[in-house]
Design an enzyme around this catalytic site. Structure first.
Site, PDB file in Angstrom:
ATOM      1  N   GLY A  60       9.432  -1.954 -47.655  1.00 24.14           N
ATOM      2  CA  GLY A  60      10.709  -1.961 -46.718  1.00 24.14           C
ATOM      3  C   GLY A  60      11.287  -0.774 -46.505  1.00 24.14           C
ATOM      4  O   GLY A  60      12.007  -0.728 -45.419  1.00 24.14           O
ATOM      5  N   VAL A  81       6.868   2.763 -47.449  1.00 27.65           N
ATOM      6  CA  VAL A  81       6.872   2.480 -46.190  1.00 27.65           C
ATOM      7  C   VAL A  81       6.153   1.046 -45.603  1.00 27.65           C
ATOM      8  O   VAL A  81       5.341   1.168 -46.360  1.00 27.65           O
ATOM      9  CB  VAL A  81       6.546   3.442 -45.163  1.00 27.65           C
ATOM     10  CG1 VAL A  81       6.607   3.152 -44.012  1.00 27.65           C
ATOM     11  CG2 VAL A  81       7.614   4.697 -45.497  1.00 27.65           C
ATOM     12  N   ASP A 129      -5.652   8.243 -57.106  1.00 25.33           N
ATOM     13  CA  ASP A 129      -4.121   7.911 -57.785  1.00 25.33           C
ATOM     14  C   ASP A 129      -4.623   7.670 -58.956  1.00 25.33           C
ATOM     15  O   ASP A 129      -4.122   6.342 -58.707  1.00 25.33           O
ATOM     16  CB  ASP A 129      -3.436   7.298 -56.788  1.00 25.33           C
ATOM     17  CG  ASP A 129      -2.203   6.768 -57.126  1.00 25.33           C
ATOM     18  OD1 ASP A 129      -1.421   7.024 -58.339  1.00 25.33           O
ATOM     19  OD2 ASP A 129      -1.817   5.662 -56.344  1.00 25.33           O
ATOM     20  N   PRO A 170       5.818   6.791 -50.890  1.00 26.57           N
ATOM     21  CA  PRO A 170       5.452   5.968 -50.816  1.00 26.57           C
ATOM     22  C   PRO A 170       6.580   4.917 -50.290  1.00 26.57           C
ATOM     23  O   PRO A 170       8.100   4.883 -51.419  1.00 26.57           O
ATOM     24  CB  PRO A 170       4.960   5.154 -52.245  1.00 26.57           C
ATOM     25  CG  PRO A 170       5.213   6.701 -53.095  1.00 26.57           C
ATOM     26  CD  PRO A 170       5.864   6.703 -52.245  1.00 26.57           C
ATOM     27  N   ALA A 201      -2.095   9.711 -67.392  1.00 24.69           N
ATOM     28  CA  ALA A 201      -1.752  10.313 -68.250  1.00 24.69           C
ATOM     29  C   ALA A 201      -1.785  10.090 -69.564  1.00 24.69           C
ATOM     30  O   ALA A 201      -1.403   8.746 -69.887  1.00 24.69           O
ATOM     31  CB  ALA A 201       0.127   8.966 -68.012  1.00 24.69           C
ATOM     32  N   ASP A 202      -2.310  10.602 -70.153  1.00 23.79           N
ATOM     33  CA  ASP A 202      -3.015  11.067 -71.721  1.00 23.79           C
ATOM     34  C   ASP A 202      -3.111  11.847 -72.193  1.00 23.79           C
ATOM     35  O   ASP A 202      -1.904  13.022 -71.672  1.00 23.79           O
ATOM     36  CB  ASP A 202      -3.750  10.174 -70.967  1.00 23.79           C
ATOM     37  CG  ASP A 202      -4.733   9.492 -72.776  1.00 23.79           C
ATOM     38  OD1 ASP A 202      -4.354   9.661 -73.517  1.00 23.79           O
ATOM     39  OD2 ASP A 202      -6.006   8.845 -72.176  1.00 23.79           O
ATOM     40  N   GLY A 262       0.907   1.459 -47.106  1.00 21.03           N
ATOM     41  CA  GLY A 262      -0.399   0.991 -48.049  1.00 21.03           C
ATOM     42  C   GLY A 262      -0.697  -0.765 -47.218  1.00 21.03           C
ATOM     43  O   GLY A 262      -1.578  -0.393 -45.858  1.00 21.03           O
ATOM     44  N   ARG A 263       0.185  -1.928 -47.734  1.00 18.18           N
ATOM     45  CA  ARG A 263      -0.544  -2.645 -46.965  1.00 18.18           C
ATOM     46  C   ARG A 263      -0.456  -2.972 -45.187  1.00 18.18           C
ATOM     47  O   ARG A 263      -0.886  -3.715 -44.449  1.00 18.18           O
ATOM     48  CB  ARG A 263       0.465  -4.413 -47.814  1.00 18.18           C
ATOM     49  CG  ARG A 263      -0.097  -4.676 -48.526  1.00 18.18           C
ATOM     50  CD  ARG A 263       0.795  -4.856 -49.580  1.00 18.18           C
ATOM     51  NE  ARG A 263       2.191  -3.838 -49.972  1.00 18.18           N
ATOM     52  CZ  ARG A 263       2.556  -4.102 -51.058  1.00 18.18           C
ATOM     53  NH1 ARG A 263       3.075  -5.388 -51.463  1.00 18.18           N
ATOM     54  NH2 ARG A 263       3.668  -3.665 -50.942  1.00 18.18           N
ATOM     55  N   ASP A 266      -6.148   0.591 -50.621  1.00 20.82           N
ATOM     56  CA  ASP A 266      -6.043  -0.224 -51.451  1.00 20.82           C
ATOM     57  C   ASP A 266      -6.573  -1.409 -51.409  1.00 20.82           C
ATOM     58  O   ASP A 266      -7.172  -2.796 -52.268  1.00 20.82           O
ATOM     59  CB  ASP A 266      -4.135  -0.729 -52.409  1.00 20.82           C
ATOM     60  CG  ASP A 266      -4.070   0.197 -52.560  1.00 20.82           C
ATOM     61  OD1 ASP A 266      -4.230   1.475 -53.564  1.00 20.82           O
ATOM     62  OD2 ASP A 266      -2.907   0.341 -52.694  1.00 20.82           O
ATOM     63  N   LYS A 315      -2.677   8.004 -61.595  1.00 21.25           N
ATOM     64  CA  LYS A 315      -1.226   7.796 -62.308  1.00 21.25           C
ATOM     65  C   LYS A 315      -1.420   8.672 -63.665  1.00 21.25           C
ATOM     66  O   LYS A 315      -1.917   7.795 -65.426  1.00 21.25           O
ATOM     67  CB  LYS A 315      -0.846   7.263 -62.245  1.00 21.25           C
ATOM     68  CG  LYS A 315       0.205   6.594 -60.948  1.00 21.25           C
ATOM     69  CD  LYS A 315       0.780   5.320 -61.027  1.00 21.25           C
ATOM     70  CE  LYS A 315       2.297   5.244 -59.276  1.00 21.25           C
ATOM     71  NZ  LYS A 315       0.217   4.775 -58.460  1.00 21.25           N
ATOM     72  N   ALA A 330       5.666  -2.610 -46.434  1.00 24.47           N
ATOM     73  CA  ALA A 330       5.355  -3.439 -46.872  1.00 24.47           C
ATOM     74  C   ALA A 330       6.918  -3.914 -48.437  1.00 24.47           C
ATOM     75  O   ALA A 330       7.513  -4.787 -48.438  1.00 24.47           O
ATOM     76  CB  ALA A 330       4.275  -4.028 -48.086  1.00 24.47           C
TER      77      ALA A 330
HETATM   78  O1  O7E Z   1       3.395  -1.209 -50.500  1.00 23.75           O
HETATM   79  P1  O7E Z   1       2.257  -0.590 -50.031  1.00 23.75           P
HETATM   80  O2  O7E Z   1       0.928  -1.216 -49.582  1.00 23.75           O
HETATM   81  O3  O7E Z   1       2.160   0.823 -48.787  1.00 23.75           O
HETATM   82  O4  O7E Z   1       1.534   0.610 -51.323  1.00 23.75           O
HETATM   83  C1  O7E Z   1       2.036   1.287 -51.625  1.00 23.75           C
HETATM   84  C2  O7E Z   1       1.218   2.593 -52.357  1.00 23.75           C
HETATM   85  O5  O7E Z   1       1.803   3.659 -53.095  1.00 23.75           O
HETATM   86  C3  O7E Z   1       0.253   2.013 -53.518  1.00 23.75           C
HETATM   87  O6  O7E Z   1      -1.103   2.110 -53.983  1.00 23.75           O
HETATM   88  C4  O7E Z   1       1.195   2.200 -54.636  1.00 23.75           C
HETATM   89  O7  O7E Z   1       0.661   1.885 -55.744  1.00 23.75           O
HETATM   90  C5  O7E Z   1       1.909   3.688 -54.413  1.00 23.75           C
HETATM   91  N1  O7E Z   1       3.013   3.978 -54.496  1.00 23.75           N
HETATM   92  C6  O7E Z   1       3.769   2.882 -54.410  1.00 23.75           C
HETATM   93  O8  O7E Z   1       4.027   2.625 -54.474  1.00 23.75           O
HETATM   94  N2  O7E Z   1       5.443   3.905 -54.884  1.00 23.75           N
HETATM   95  C7  O7E Z   1       5.813   4.656 -56.025  1.00 23.75           C
HETATM   96  O9  O7E Z   1       6.455   4.902 -56.571  1.00 23.75           O
HETATM   97  C8  O7E Z   1       4.066   5.703 -56.398  1.00 23.75           C
HETATM   98  C9  O7E Z   1       3.287   5.205 -55.629  1.00 23.75           C
HETATM   99  C10 O7E Z   1       2.138   5.187 -55.879  1.00 23.75           C
HETATM  100  O10 O7E Z   1       0.731   5.648 -54.992  1.00 23.75           O
HETATM  101  O11 O7E Z   1       2.012   6.750 -56.855  1.00 23.75           O
HETATM  102  C11 O7E Z   1       1.370   8.362 -56.496  1.00 23.75           C
HETATM  103  C12 O7E Z   1       1.240   8.079 -55.067  1.00 23.75           C
END
Ligand code: O7E
Length: 211
Positions: A174, A170, A58, A168, A62-63, A190-191, A9, A60, A172
């Protein structure tokens, strides 16, 4: 034991490509979404794929079905290997995403329950289960379920069977890899990787902990 998926991201093309290159050997796929693509353009997908790392789009999605098909066709033509979509627009919209993915030899994943605190407000309590059944019925390749709520992942695993679960939350948000790595096929980080002082070292460590 789970794959490791980097949620890239970062918002600048150069930074994203530098991180992708330095972490590529430790990760199994890179997930890109609006933060990167709105800054760098969709062509960044092909640039990352050229490094030999599968790219998951990603958006998401939705249309209505026709718009979903147009969006998904674009991401696969740009070099992505998978797309992530929402289930709430309905089974016809979901089928459009799955159809586009499979027409391009790619995969489609369906968000069933989100990882942030608000994700428990209405996804939990039956909605996620309905989305999970819709995903299976549409022939989707897998679902997204929250590492922040391992019990919910376990419940959705019961429904989705051997289809994939990517998770997702893990780092940032928690959760730890150890919370879900036996339940899921891929852990999304991600972060905690792209925002680390040394992203390659962080990716190496998460990779070790996911196995
Ligand atoms: O919190 P981070 O930085 O580890 O990033 C998590 C990534 O997963 C971020 O791109 C966010 O948009 C995505 N994500 C979630 O954090 N939670 C969700 O429930 C769903 C997503 C996501 O990626 O949806 C499709 C996989």
């Amino acid at each position: 034991m789970s794959a490791l998926i980097l949620a890239l991201d970062a918002t600048s093309r150069n930074e994203a490509l530098a991180i992708a290159e330095s972490t590529a050997r430790y990760i199994d796929a890179i997930k890109i979404g609006y933060p990167l693509v709105l800054g760098a353009g969709l062509s960044v997908a092909g640039e990352i794929a050229a490094l030999g790392v599968p790219v998951i789009a990603d958006f998401k999605v939705a249309d209505i079905p026709n718009t979903n098909t147009l969006i998904c066709d674009s991401v696969f033509q740009a070099g992505c290997s998978a797309v992530i979509c929402h289930a709430f627009p309905g089974s016809d919209s979901l089928a459009a995403c799955v159809g586009s993915a499979h027409d391009h030899g790619g995969e489609c994943f369906v968000v069933c329950e989100m990882s942030h605190p608000g994700g428990a407000e209405w996804f939990s309590g039956g909605v996620a289960e309905s989305f999970c059944m819709m995903a299976a019925g549409a022939g989707a390749d897998g679902i997204i379920a929250p590492a922040t709520r391992p019990a919910r992942v376990a419940a959705l695993r019961e429904l989705i069977g051997t289809r994939k679960i990517y998770s997702p939350g893990v780092g940032a948000q928690g959760a730890s890899p150890e919370d879900v790595k036996e339940l899921v096929d891929g852990i999304i980080v991600g972060r905690a990787i792209y925002g680390a002082a040394d992203p390659a070292a962080a990716a190496a460590e998460y990779s070790r902990r996911c196995r």
